[in-house]
Write a protein that holds these residues in place. Structure first.
Motif, mmCIF file in Angstrom:
data_model
loop_
_atom_site.group_PDB
_atom_site.id
_atom_site.type_symbol
_atom_site.label_atom_id
_atom_site.label_comp_id
_atom_site.label_asym_id
_atom_site.label_seq_id
_atom_site.Cartn_x
_atom_site.Cartn_y
_atom_site.Cartn_z
ATOM 1 N N SER A 257 1.032 -1.141 0.017
ATOM 2 C CA SER A 257 0.244 -0.080 -0.095
ATOM 3 C C SER A 257 0.967 1.523 0.367
ATOM 4 O O SER A 257 1.585 1.239 0.771
ATOM 5 N N ARG A 258 -0.017 2.351 -0.278
ATOM 6 C CA ARG A 258 0.985 3.720 -0.982
ATOM 7 C C ARG A 258 2.548 3.631 -1.041
ATOM 8 O O ARG A 258 2.754 4.082 -1.830
ATOM 9 N N GLU A 259 3.659 3.559 -0.372
ATOM 10 C CA GLU A 259 4.730 3.243 -1.377
ATOM 11 C C GLU A 259 5.541 2.735 -0.430
ATOM 12 O O GLU A 259 6.780 2.924 -0.331
ATOM 13 N N HIS A 260 5.091 1.970 0.232
ATOM 14 C CA HIS A 260 5.179 1.255 1.645
ATOM 15 C C HIS A 260 5.049 -0.251 1.572
ATOM 16 O O HIS A 260 3.608 -0.376 0.720
ATOM 17 N N THR A 261 5.515 -0.975 2.538
ATOM 18 C CA THR A 261 5.244 -2.791 2.065
ATOM 19 C C THR A 261 5.396 -2.870 3.357
ATOM 20 O O THR A 261 6.016 -2.916 4.718
ATOM 21 N N VAL A 262 3.701 -4.074 3.916
ATOM 22 C CA VAL A 262 3.957 -4.682 5.002
ATOM 23 C C VAL A 262 3.716 -6.172 4.178
ATOM 24 O O VAL A 262 3.399 -6.922 4.139
ATOM 25 N N LEU A 263 4.970 -6.658 5.187
ATOM 26 C CA LEU A 263 4.965 -8.392 5.268
ATOM 27 C C LEU A 263 4.400 -9.281 6.415
ATOM 28 O O LEU A 263 5.439 -8.569 7.456
ATOM 29 N N ILE A 264 4.160 -9.937 6.135
ATOM 30 C CA ILE A 264 4.176 -11.167 7.454
ATOM 31 C C ILE A 264 4.198 -12.206 7.298
ATOM 32 O O ILE A 264 3.795 -13.164 6.482
ATOM 33 N N SER A 265 5.583 -13.040 7.734
ATOM 34 C CA SER A 265 6.665 -13.943 7.403
ATOM 35 C C SER A 265 5.531 -16.084 7.995
ATOM 36 O O SER A 265 4.428 -15.676 9.175
ATOM 37 N N LYS A 266 5.858 -16.910 7.705
ATOM 38 C CA LYS A 266 5.335 -18.256 8.317
ATOM 39 C C LYS A 266 5.789 -18.002 9.826
ATOM 40 O O LYS A 266 4.401 -18.037 10.098
ATOM 41 N N SER A 267 6.780 -17.378 10.286
ATOM 42 C CA SER A 267 6.751 -17.619 11.765
ATOM 43 C C SER A 267 5.809 -16.427 11.928
ATOM 44 O O SER A 267 5.943 -16.654 13.614
ATOM 45 N N GLY A 268 5.741 -15.013 11.734
ATOM 46 C CA GLY A 268 4.964 -14.780 12.261
ATOM 47 C C GLY A 268 6.305 -12.777 12.033
ATOM 48 O O GLY A 268 5.350 -12.088 13.043
ATOM 49 N N LEU A 269 6.701 -12.654 11.884
ATOM 50 C CA LEU A 269 7.391 -11.702 11.959
ATOM 51 C C LEU A 269 6.733 -10.777 10.797
ATOM 52 O O LEU A 269 7.302 -10.853 9.658
ATOM 53 N N VAL A 270 7.053 -10.190 11.138
ATOM 54 C CA VAL A 270 5.801 -8.037 10.625
ATOM 55 C C VAL A 270 7.320 -7.113 9.804
ATOM 56 O O VAL A 270 8.052 -6.820 10.458
ATOM 57 N N THR A 271 7.376 -6.946 8.500
ATOM 58 C CA THR A 271 8.443 -6.343 8.593
ATOM 59 C C THR A 271 7.447 -5.238 7.472
ATOM 60 O O THR A 271 6.505 -5.128 6.831
ATOM 61 N N VAL A 272 8.099 -3.962 7.615
ATOM 62 C CA VAL A 272 7.810 -2.990 6.649
ATOM 63 C C VAL A 272 8.411 -1.825 6.689
ATOM 64 O O VAL A 272 9.586 -1.210 7.738
ATOM 65 N N THR A 273 8.373 -1.962 5.446
ATOM 66 C CA THR A 273 9.771 -0.247 4.446
ATOM 67 C C THR A 273 9.062 -0.383 3.344
ATOM 68 O O THR A 273 8.031 -0.172 3.383
ATOM 69 N N GLY A 274 9.881 0.763 3.035
ATOM 70 C CA GLY A 274 10.067 1.599 2.224
ATOM 71 C C GLY A 274 8.880 3.031 2.956
ATOM 72 O O GLY A 274 8.777 2.906 4.228
ATOM 73 N N GLY A 275 8.069 4.052 1.897
ATOM 74 C CA GLY A 275 7.460 4.517 2.349
ATOM 75 C C GLY A 275 7.829 6.522 2.673
ATOM 76 O O GLY A 275 9.247 6.072 2.361
ATOM 77 N N LYS A 276 7.703 7.151 3.342
ATOM 78 C CA LYS A 276 8.251 8.198 3.479
ATOM 79 C C LYS A 276 7.736 8.874 4.614
ATOM 80 O O LYS A 276 6.811 8.686 5.488
ATOM 81 N N TRP A 277 8.149 10.152 5.284
ATOM 82 C CA TRP A 277 8.677 10.245 6.792
ATOM 83 C C TRP A 277 6.778 11.182 6.591
ATOM 84 O O TRP A 277 6.304 10.893 7.694
ATOM 85 N N THR A 278 5.935 12.106 6.057
ATOM 86 C CA THR A 278 5.294 12.192 5.700
ATOM 87 C C THR A 278 3.936 11.535 6.106
ATOM 88 O O THR A 278 3.014 12.566 7.298
ATOM 89 N N THR A 279 4.223 9.908 5.527
ATOM 90 C CA THR A 279 3.291 9.153 6.067
ATOM 91 C C THR A 279 3.471 8.036 7.065
ATOM 92 O O THR A 279 2.548 7.391 7.564
ATOM 93 N N TYR A 280 4.466 8.714 8.089
ATOM 94 C CA TYR A 280 5.088 7.695 8.867
ATOM 95 C C TYR A 280 3.530 7.296 9.980
ATOM 96 O O TYR A 280 3.324 6.254 10.252
ATOM 97 N N ARG A 281 2.541 8.351 9.703
ATOM 98 C CA ARG A 281 1.363 8.051 11.396
ATOM 99 C C ARG A 281 0.445 7.169 10.494
ATOM 100 O O ARG A 281 0.093 5.776 10.594
ATOM 101 N N ALA A 282 -0.257 7.402 9.157
ATOM 102 C CA ALA A 282 -0.877 6.270 8.153
ATOM 103 C C ALA A 282 0.351 4.796 7.937
ATOM 104 O O ALA A 282 -0.715 3.616 8.626
#
Length: 528
Positions: free
Chosen positions: A364-389
Motif C-alpha cells: 500500500s501507498r509506497e510502503h510494504t508490509v509483509l508477515i512471514s510464516k513465523s509471524g515476523l511483521v516487516t515494514v519498509t519503504g514509505g516516506k516521513w510524511t505518511t509515517y502515522r498512516a
C-alpha cells in the motif's frame, strides 16, 4: 493525554532495569527510525505494552537525512498516483498540527524559463490544491517575473518568464523522530537506543521474541513478545533472512537501496523564506533549494546503491550534479569551497518480492508490509510524511493476522507530540530554544542556559539532551539533538570537545569524541 513540562527523564540505568524485567510485551519493535517510532507511539497510545530497540541512535539512518520536506509529492501527481498524493496531503496537515514547533508550512516557487512552463506546471499544482481540499496550506499562484524575483532574489534573471508558487511543508526530521520517541515513552513504551537486536527467538516455528545486547554494558537480554515488528529501514532484509533460516524458508530481498545526497551552503545563496523547486533538471531529476535552520539545503540525487553503509559516502558526480544544476538557476552559483556540510541518506525503495513462504503480503501507498510464516511483521519503504498512516497500516495487518487483539484506531490523528506549541519562529530560522516548543522553559531552567557554545547550542541544551532526550554520544547531540553537523560540520567539529566534557559529566560514560571528529571530517570532505 497531554504532553509538556516537566519532561520525562531518560536515565540509562532505569531503561536497562526495565529491559531486564521478566515481561512478555504485546509488541516488540526493531528499529528506531520514523517508521518504528510511529508504530511504537500508535501501539502505546492504544494501550499495548511496547518495547522498541535501536542498534544505534534514534533516526541515525535515513530518518535524519531527508530533504526536510513534509509534502504530498508533486512528482507522484505527475505519475497519476492520486490516492498516494491525497493521503500524503492529509497526513501533512496532521503532522503540522501535532508538532507545530518542528513542522510548518513552506512556500515553494517553481521558476519558468520557457513560455509553456508556468501554465503547464500551474495546472498540475492547481490539481494539487484541489486534492488537498480543506487540508490545503495556501492557494497556488501565478507570479510575474518581478514577483518571482521578490520571492527568489538570487534566481537567474536571464530568460526568466515568471513562476508558479505553491505550498507544502518542512520540518526538523531528527527532532521530530525524537518527539515521537519521547511521546511513545510518555504513553508507557520502553525505548532504548544503542541496543541492537542480535537474534530472533522461535518456538515450534513461531516467532516469540528477540535477543538484544545493551552496548554500553555488553549485557544480553531475551525479550519476549506476542508480536515482533521489523522496522529496520534499508536493513530489514537482514532480519528477514534470520527469520527464514530459523524456519527453513528461502527469503528474497525486498529492499533496493537508493542514496540521496544533500549539500548545505550559506543562506546568502538563497535569501528569504521561499524554497526553489526545479521539477525537471537536465537529466530529468528534481532539484530543491530549501531554506532550513539558517542555511540552504541543495539536493537531491537518486543513485542505486548495493551496500548498506551506516555512513555512506557521496559520489563525486552527485556533488557535481547538484552544484552544476544549482548554477543553472541561481545568479550566484555555489562552489565546492562553499559547502558547509554534505550528507547521504539511503532510501529503502521496495521491489516486488517473490513468494515469502505462505506469508501475508500487503502492499500500500509506497510502503510494504509483509508477515512471514513465523509471524515476523516487516515494514519498509514509505516516506516521513505518511509515517502515522504507515503505523496504522502495520497494526491493521497485525490484527488481520491475529498477532494482536484488535483495538480502535485513529488515536494518533490529533495526538500532539512532546513539545507541541505554535511558534512565531520559522523552521527556516537559525536554530534556538524555540525548537523545544513548550519545553523551552525546562531547558532554560538548567545550568548553562545563558552560556552559548556556538550555532545556537547552549550548555543547557546539551544537559537537557543527556537527561531527557536519550543522548549518549557527541554525535547524538551535534547531529540529531542539535543539527550542527548537518548545518556546519566545521563548527560542529570545533564544539565537539566541549560537548564531550558536558556529556561525560552528565552520563559518566565515554561520549565517543574521537569517532565524532572523524565523522565530522567526512561531512566536510568532497569525494575525489
Amino acid at each position: 493525554m497531554t504532553f509538556g513540562s516537566p519532561p520525562l527523564p531518560t536515565p540509562r540505568a532505569e531503561l536497562i532495569r526495565r529491559l531486564q524485567a521478566a515481561h512478555t510485551y504485546d509488541i516488540a519493535i526493531i528499529g528506531g527510525g520514523a517508521t518504528g517510532l510511529g508504530v511504537a507511539l500508535d501501539a502505546a497510545a492504544r494501550g499495548f505494552s511496547v518495547v522498541l530497540v535501536e542498534s544505534h541512535d534514534f533516526a541515525k539512518g535515513t530518518s535524519s537525512r531527508a530533504t526536510k520536506l513534509v509534502h504530498g509529492g508533486v512528482r507522484y501527481l505527475a505519475q497519476g498516483n492520486i490516492s498516494l498524493v491525497r493521503e500524503a496531503l492529509h497526513e501533512r496537515t496532521r503532522l503540522l498540527a501535532n508538532a507545530p514547533h518542528l513542522a510548518q508550512p513552506l512556500p515553494f516557487v517553481m521558476p519558468s524559463y520557457k513560455f509553456w512552463e508556468t501554465p503547464f506546471y500551474g495546472v498540475g499544482l492547481k490539481m494539487y490544491d484541489a486534492l488537498a481540499g480543506k487540508a490545503g496550506l495556501g492557494s497556488t499562484e501565478f507570479l510575474s517575473r518581478d514577483e518571482t524575483l521578490k520571492c527568489l532574489p538570487t534566481a537567474r534573471e536571464a530568460g526568466l518568464k515568471g513562476s508558479v508558487k505553491y505550498w507544502d511543508g518542512q520540518f526538523d526530521d531528527a527532532r521530530l523522530a525524537l518527539a515521537l520517541a519521547r511521546s511513545a515513552a510518555r504513553a508507557g513504551a520502553l525505548l532504548i537506543n544503542y541496543c541492537p537486536a542480535t537474534g530472533l527467538v522461535h518456538e515450534a516455528g513461531k516467532l516469540v521474541g528477540l535477543r538484544v545486547t545493551e552496548q554500553e554494558s555488553g549485557q544480553a537480554f531475551t525479550l519476549r513478545a506476542t508480536c515482533v515488528v521489523n522496522a529496520a529501514g534499508v536493513w530489514v532484509d537482514q532480519l528477514r533472512v534470520l527469520d527464514g533460516e530459523a524456519i527453513g524458508r528461502d527469503v528474497q530481498p525486498v529492499v533496493a537501496p537508493s542514496q540521496g545526497v544533500h549539500i548545505v551552503v550559506d543562506r546568502s545563496f538563497l535569501p528569504g523564506d521561499h524554497a526553489l523547486l526545479i521539477p525537471k533538471t537536465a537529466d530529468g531529476r528534481v532539484l530543491f533549494a530549501v531554506p532550513w535552520l539558517g542555511k540552504t539545503i541543495l539536493g537531491t540525487t537518486d543513485t542505486p546503491r548495493s551496500d548498506l553503509a551506516r555512513e555512506p559516502l557521496a559520489f563525486r558526480e552527485e556533488i557535481d550534479f547538484i552544484l552544476g544544476e544549482s548554477a543553472r538557476y541561481l545568479s550566484r552559483a555555489p562552489k565546492l569551497a562553499d559547502i558547509k556540510s554534505m550528507w547521504v541518506g539511503l532510501r529503502p525503495l521496495v521491489k516486488p518480492p517473490k513468494e515469502d513462504g505462505d506469508g501475508t503480503q500487503a502492499l500500500s501507498r509506497e510502503h510494504t508490509v509483509l508477515i512471514s510464516k513465523s509471524g515476523l511483521v516487516t515494514v519498509t519503504g514509505g516516506k516521513w510524511t505518511t509515517y502515522r498512516a504507515m503505523a496504522e497500516d502495520v497494526l491493521d495487518n497485525c490484527f488481520k493476522a491475529a498477532l494482536l487483539p484488535k483495538r480502535p484506531g485513529g488515536v494518533t490523528a490529533d495526538l500532539r507530540l512532546v513539545g507541541a506549541q505554535a511558534s512565531v519562529h520559522k523552521i527556516s530560522d537559525a536554530p534556538g530554544v524555540h525548537l523545544y516548543g513548550n519545553e523551552a522553559a525546562s531547558v532554560l531552567a538548567l545550568p548553562g542556559a545563558e552560556r552559548t557554545l556556538g550555532g545556537g547550542l547552549t550548555e543547557a541544551m546539551v544537559r537537557f539532551s543527556a537527561r531527557y532526550e536519550y543522548a549518549r554520544t557527541v554525535e547524538d547531540v551535534l547531529a540529531r539533538r542539535s543539527r550542527l553537523l548537518f548545518l556546519d560540520a566545521a563548527l560542529a567539529k570545533s564544539l565537539a570537545p566541549e560537548v564531550a566534557d558536558l556529556l561525560q559529566e552528565e552520563n559518566n560514560w565515554d561520549p565517543h569524541l574521537a569517532e565524532f571528529l572523524e565523522l565530522a571530517g567526512q561531512y566536510l570532505t568532497v569525494p575525489a
